[in-house]
Design an enzyme around this catalytic site. Structure first.
Site, mmCIF file in Angstrom:
data_model
loop_
_atom_site.group_PDB
_atom_site.id
_atom_site.type_symbol
_atom_site.label_atom_id
_atom_site.label_comp_id
_atom_site.label_asym_id
_atom_site.label_seq_id
_atom_site.Cartn_x
_atom_site.Cartn_y
_atom_site.Cartn_z
ATOM 1 N N ASN A 1 0.825 -1.212 0.000
ATOM 2 C CA ASN A 1 0.000 0.000 0.000
ATOM 3 C C ASN A 1 0.857 1.259 0.000
ATOM 4 O O ASN A 1 1.933 1.295 0.586
ATOM 5 C CB ASN A 1 -0.927 0.010 1.217
ATOM 6 C CG ASN A 1 -1.866 -1.171 1.203
ATOM 7 O OD1 ASN A 1 -1.997 -1.835 0.172
ATOM 8 N ND2 ASN A 1 -2.505 -1.453 2.312
ATOM 9 N N CYS B 1 14.242 22.370 -9.720
ATOM 10 C CA CYS B 1 15.086 22.391 -10.920
ATOM 11 C C CYS B 1 14.252 22.678 -12.183
ATOM 12 O O CYS B 1 14.809 22.782 -13.269
ATOM 13 C CB CYS B 1 15.865 21.073 -11.063
ATOM 14 S SG CYS B 1 14.881 19.687 -11.663
ATOM 15 N N HIS C 1 5.792 -0.689 -2.787
ATOM 16 C CA HIS C 1 5.314 -0.022 -3.994
ATOM 17 C C HIS C 1 5.364 1.499 -3.866
ATOM 18 O O HIS C 1 4.720 2.204 -4.649
ATOM 19 C CB HIS C 1 3.896 -0.495 -4.364
ATOM 20 C CG HIS C 1 3.864 -1.895 -4.900
ATOM 21 N ND1 HIS C 1 2.696 -2.641 -4.993
ATOM 22 C CD2 HIS C 1 4.850 -2.677 -5.395
ATOM 23 C CE1 HIS C 1 2.986 -3.827 -5.514
ATOM 24 N NE2 HIS C 1 4.282 -3.884 -5.756
#
Ligand code: BJW
Ligand code: ZN
Length: 252
Positions: free
Chosen positions: A111, A157, A128
């Site tokens: 999860n 950036c 994950h």
């Protein structure tokens, strides 16, 4: 056998192991989206699952993000918005009780919702990724979100940020994969497999690896899954209802 009998048998098997191993039992939890269902967060598959209304390949792949980052971010923002209104449920808290008793070695979760962390899980591997973390496509810098972005967020950036989650076709972090493999082979006597359909690889292999290493596998799910065939015990029911009962009987 009734569900109560299966639960009672699993409890008695675990308690027997605890006596045999003189409290040195090492339990590991492998969790999926079903554990957060009781918090009101949708699962992926099944009749109320996210993939019922959304196509996984149009949202959860690097190709989808490359094609339409706006759409992918909208979907993630929507999910972040839902998760921010939800809290850990009794299943997440039950794992904390096991942890406090020194019985729970690790939580390996698929999860991305942070609910285990928010509940207080310490040895936690989010294999994950995490929906609140972003990663710069250019410099790799990682940042945490505190609210749902209204448009695709940008890095300092100048490049676009992506959700720091693992999409289909992407490799899981090599070090994390090596760690979960080691945990199952050398730090685990009992594996609780909670609320996962067991169809997404490479994590779907872990219960098999566990069995090959003489680990007792106990599955908690509302339905049978491919893991049910190899599990020593399959406890059917909502994890937010059944897991607290199971844990109460183990820790007393
Ligand atoms: C309850 C409940 C209640 C309900 N109480 N229970 C080998 C063979 C075949 C395919 C592959 C393979 N190796 C790799 C692949 C490809 C792919 C894959 O596995 N595909 C399969 C679907 C066929 N895997 C990958 O691409 C992985 N990468 C990889 O392996 O890299 C190397 C490689 C690449 C390409 C080719 C070959 C090798 C990466 C997988 C990343 C998965 N990402 C997602 C999205 C994460 C970000 C996000 O959240 O948006 O991860 S997909 C989605 O599925 C999410 C979940 O973590 C994951 C697992 O789902 P989960 O948690 O099990 O949820 P559900 O909905 O499936 O199940 C819920 C369960 O709960 C059900 O069983 C219910 O019954 C139950 N339940 N209420 C208890 N109250
Ligand atoms: Zn950057």
């Amino acid at each position: 056998m009734t569900e109560e009998n299966i639960l009672a048998k699993a409890i008695s098997a675990v308690n027997q192991l605890i006596v045999e191993k003189k409290d040195q039992i090492r339990i590991v939890a492998l969790t999926g989206s079903g554990i957060s269902k009781g918090s009101g967060i949708p699962t992926f598959r099944g009749k109320d699952g996210l993939w019922k209304n959304y196509n996984a390949m149009e949202l959860a792949t690097p190709q989808a993000f490359g094609r339409d980052p706006q759409l992918v971010w909208e979907w993630y923002s929507w999910r972040i918005g839902i998760i921010l209104t939800k809290d850990p449920n009794p299943a997440h808290h039950a794992l904390i009780k096991l942890q406090e008793k020194g019985l729970l070695e690790w939580v390996i979760t698929q999860n991305v919702d942070s609910l285990h962390f928010r509940a207080g899980s310490k040895n936690l591997l989010e294999v994950h990724g995490n929906i609140f973390r972003t990663k710069c496509m250019n410099c790799g810098k990682k940042t945490m979100l505190t609210e749902a972005p209204t448009k695709p967020p940008l890095c300092e950036c100048g490049e676009m940020l992506r959700p720091d989650v693992v999409w289909f076709g992407e490799s899981l972090d090599r070090n994390v994969l090596m760690k979960v493999d080691e945990i199952i082979r050398t730090e685990c006597d009992i594996l609780l497999v909670i609320g996962t359909s067991g169809v997404v690889y490479p994590i779907a292999d872990l219960p098999y690896l566990a069995k090959m290493n003489n680990v007792v596998v106990i599955e908690f799910n509302v339905d049978e899954t491919p893991i049910s065939q190899l599990a020593d015990f399959v406890i059917l029911g909502k994890s937010e209802e059944v897991l607290p009962k199971f844990v109460e009987e183990i820790i007393q």
